[in-house]
Every structure is written in C-alpha cells, then in structure tokens.
Write a protein that holds these residues in place. Structure first.
Motif, PDB file in Angstrom:
ATOM      1  N   LEU A 199       4.078   2.735  -3.386  1.00 13.08           N
ATOM      2  CA  LEU A 199       2.962   2.437  -4.466  1.00 13.08           C
ATOM      3  C   LEU A 199       2.885   0.973  -4.381  1.00 13.08           C
ATOM      4  O   LEU A 199       1.658   0.444  -4.576  1.00 13.08           O
ATOM      5  CB  LEU A 199       3.743   2.917  -5.955  1.00 13.08           C
ATOM      6  CG  LEU A 199       2.656   2.610  -6.902  1.00 13.08           C
ATOM      7  CD1 LEU A 199       1.348   3.378  -6.929  1.00 13.08           C
ATOM      8  CD2 LEU A 199       3.030   3.068  -8.461  1.00 13.08           C
ATOM      9  N   GLU A 200       3.523   0.146  -4.210  1.00 11.74           N
ATOM     10  CA  GLU A 200       3.445  -1.434  -4.285  1.00 11.74           C
ATOM     11  C   GLU A 200       2.598  -1.717  -2.897  1.00 11.74           C
ATOM     12  O   GLU A 200       1.589  -2.475  -3.096  1.00 11.74           O
ATOM     13  CB  GLU A 200       4.767  -2.027  -4.188  1.00 11.74           C
ATOM     14  CG  GLU A 200       4.534  -3.561  -4.189  1.00 11.74           C
ATOM     15  CD  GLU A 200       3.987  -4.213  -5.364  1.00 11.74           C
ATOM     16  OE1 GLU A 200       3.113  -5.285  -5.241  1.00 11.74           O
ATOM     17  OE2 GLU A 200       4.222  -3.805  -6.259  1.00 11.74           O
ATOM     18  N   GLN A 201       2.794  -0.995  -1.818  1.00  6.68           N
ATOM     19  CA  GLN A 201       2.136  -1.231  -0.587  1.00  6.68           C
ATOM     20  C   GLN A 201       0.626  -0.697  -0.865  1.00  6.68           C
ATOM     21  O   GLN A 201      -0.303  -1.504  -0.326  1.00  6.68           O
ATOM     22  CB  GLN A 201       2.769  -0.744   0.433  1.00  6.68           C
ATOM     23  CG  GLN A 201       4.134  -1.162   0.881  1.00  6.68           C
ATOM     24  CD  GLN A 201       4.909  -0.430   2.092  1.00  6.68           C
ATOM     25  OE1 GLN A 201       4.148   0.578   2.515  1.00  6.68           O
ATOM     26  NE2 GLN A 201       6.011  -0.843   2.328  1.00  6.68           N
ATOM     27  N   GLU A 202       0.636   0.353  -1.250  1.00  9.07           N
ATOM     28  CA  GLU A 202      -0.915   0.882  -1.625  1.00  9.07           C
ATOM     29  C   GLU A 202      -1.599   0.116  -2.572  1.00  9.07           C
ATOM     30  O   GLU A 202      -2.890  -0.364  -2.198  1.00  9.07           O
ATOM     31  CB  GLU A 202      -0.704   2.320  -2.335  1.00  9.07           C
ATOM     32  CG  GLU A 202      -2.062   3.086  -2.495  1.00  9.07           C
ATOM     33  CD  GLU A 202      -1.893   4.414  -3.016  1.00  9.07           C
ATOM     34  OE1 GLU A 202      -2.918   5.000  -3.490  1.00  9.07           O
ATOM     35  OE2 GLU A 202      -0.671   4.800  -3.159  1.00  9.07           O
ATOM     36  N   ILE A 203      -0.940  -0.592  -3.613  1.00 10.66           N
ATOM     37  CA  ILE A 203      -1.512  -1.482  -4.492  1.00 10.66           C
ATOM     38  C   ILE A 203      -2.134  -2.627  -3.842  1.00 10.66           C
ATOM     39  O   ILE A 203      -3.228  -3.250  -3.911  1.00 10.66           O
ATOM     40  CB  ILE A 203      -0.758  -1.886  -5.673  1.00 10.66           C
ATOM     41  CG1 ILE A 203      -0.603  -0.654  -6.758  1.00 10.66           C
ATOM     42  CG2 ILE A 203      -1.265  -3.110  -6.457  1.00 10.66           C
ATOM     43  CD1 ILE A 203       0.327  -0.716  -7.857  1.00 10.66           C
ATOM     44  N   GLN A 204      -1.072  -3.144  -2.759  1.00  8.68           N
ATOM     45  CA  GLN A 204      -1.276  -4.493  -2.234  1.00  8.68           C
ATOM     46  C   GLN A 204      -2.678  -4.338  -1.146  1.00  8.68           C
ATOM     47  O   GLN A 204      -3.513  -4.977  -1.062  1.00  8.68           O
ATOM     48  CB  GLN A 204      -0.205  -4.781  -1.261  1.00  8.68           C
ATOM     49  CG  GLN A 204      -0.337  -6.252  -0.470  1.00  8.68           C
ATOM     50  CD  GLN A 204      -0.858  -7.399  -1.279  1.00  8.68           C
ATOM     51  OE1 GLN A 204      -0.165  -7.535  -2.573  1.00  8.68           O
ATOM     52  NE2 GLN A 204      -1.552  -8.189  -0.768  1.00  8.68           N
TER      53      GLN A 204
END
Length: 240
Positions: free
Chosen positions: A139-144
């Motif tokens: 999720l953090e990678q997608e947000i980034q």
C-alpha cells in the motif's frame, strides 16, 4: 533449531526438563530464578520461555512483566508452570500477557504438547503479522507511485504552460502587427510568423499528449529517468 529457556527454581525438575528437551533436538537453557532468567532471555533470545510461577528473588509475575516491558523480549511467548493450588492465579497471569500455563505435576508428553501448541500459535501470529506487513508495504508503494504520478502531471502542466507562454506572446504581437501592417509583404511576413508559432503550439500539445500516455505506474521508471516525476536527476533533464 528451536530454543527454549526454562526458568525453574527446583533444580531437579529444571534439569529433567532440560534433558528431555535436548533429547527432542531442542536447544534448551535453564535459569534458577526470574532475575537470571530475564538476563538469559535477552542474551539467548529463545523461541519460548517456560517459567515457574512461585520463585525467590523475582516470581513469575514480575519476570513476565520485565519480559513484556523490554523491547528484545516482548515478543517471546511465555508458558507458566504452576502448582494445582496456584491455578486460581492464572487469570492474572494470562491478563498480564502469559500465553499458556501447565499445571504441576505434568507428564513429559503434556509438556511437549504444550510447547508444540504454543509454538504453532506463535508461528501463526508471525505469519499473519508478515502478511499485514507485506500489505502495508504494498500500500505504501502504491501511494508513493500515485504521488509521483500526480507530481509528474503537475510538472508536465507547469512545463507546458511555461513553453506556451512565449509563443502566445509572439502570436499576440503578430496579430497586432498585421492590423498595423502598411504593405502586403509585411502582412505575409506576420502571417508566416503566426503559422510558425501555431505549428509550434500544436507540436507542444502533441508532445504533452504523448508524455501524458506515459504517466502510469508501469512507466514510473521512465518518469524517474527523465526527471518527469520530480525526483532529482540533474544528468537527465528533459524539455518538451
């Protein structure tokens, strides 16, 4: 190899448990009280702690509290070894963070089954925790990625506005000069300028459209390489 720490003040029982665990290919170490046990837990980092409830110097409750309050031992499951008369106190132990308990006297099979059940439960919790960490990382990678895509769109828009400002000024001046042109030759010259700047504007729009198609998570490496996503890359500046 599984590692188990046995905290038991009864030396005979402690040694018998250690021998039994070693026969089962378990790396085991013993401590005679809670003070020594807490120190060994930090150093030994066992997969499981078997801890007597009533001990001198530091009893099972205080030992459990110390284990749960220290970052290096807070995650280690603890099984209390308790006499039948002490079972009424086990609710307190479980509320304070104990994972299970075994009532004395117990058989070696009961000991082994309790260890297996506790380790299986711990492995299950660790698996769930790993899944949650992986989900959080994804999720953090997608947000980034979304942040970089939005940044790239903003950078593209800013560059497009900047690139179009000068030609629009030229077009505006050419239109004014056409109105004031004194000869047909000058009118044709200004019209030629208008056509040139119009062609340049169309080229800018086409380039912006092509680049916009690249603004996807799949092409984020290209955006980074050409510095469209806003990341620092002085060696690879690009212009529309």
């Amino acid at each position: 190899m599984v590692k188990i720490l046995v905290i038991e003040d009864n030396s005979d029982l402690r040694e018998e448990m250690l021998l039994f665990l070693e026969e089962k290919q378990i790396q085991a170490i013993g401590a005679e009280d809670g003070v020594v046990g807490f120190e060994l837990a930090q150093e030994f980092q066992p997969d499981l702690i078997l801890c007597d409830l009533m001990m001198p110097k530091r009893d099972g409750y205080e030992t459990l509290k110390a284990l749960r309050n220290h970052s290096s031992t807070v995650h280690i499951p603890v099984v209390f070894l308790t006499a039948l008369s002490e079972r009424a106190n086990m609710r307190k132990a479980m509320e304070n963070g104990a994972d299970d308990y075994l009532t004395k006297p117990f058989t070696l099979d009961e000991l082994l089954n309790t260890i297996a059940a506790c380790l299986n439960k711990e492995n299950h919790y660790q698996s769930l925790a790993k899944i949650e960490r992986e989900r959080a990382d994804a999720l953090e990678q997608e947000i980034q990625l979304l942040k970089e895509i939005n940044s790239a769109k903003e950078n593209l828009l800013n560059k497009l506005i900047q690139e179009m400002s000068d030609p629009l000024t030229t077009i505006n001046l050419a239109l004014e000069m056409i109105d004031e042109a004194s000869t047909e030759a000058r009118r044709r010259l200004y019209l030629k300028t208008l056509k040139k700047e119009f062609s340049h504007q169309v080229q800018l729009i086409n380039q912006a459209t092509d680049i916009r198609k690249l603004l996807t998570p799949e092409n984020i490496h290209l955006l980074r390489y050409f510095n469209i996503s806003g990341e620092s890359n002085s060696a690879n500046e690009t212009k529309l």
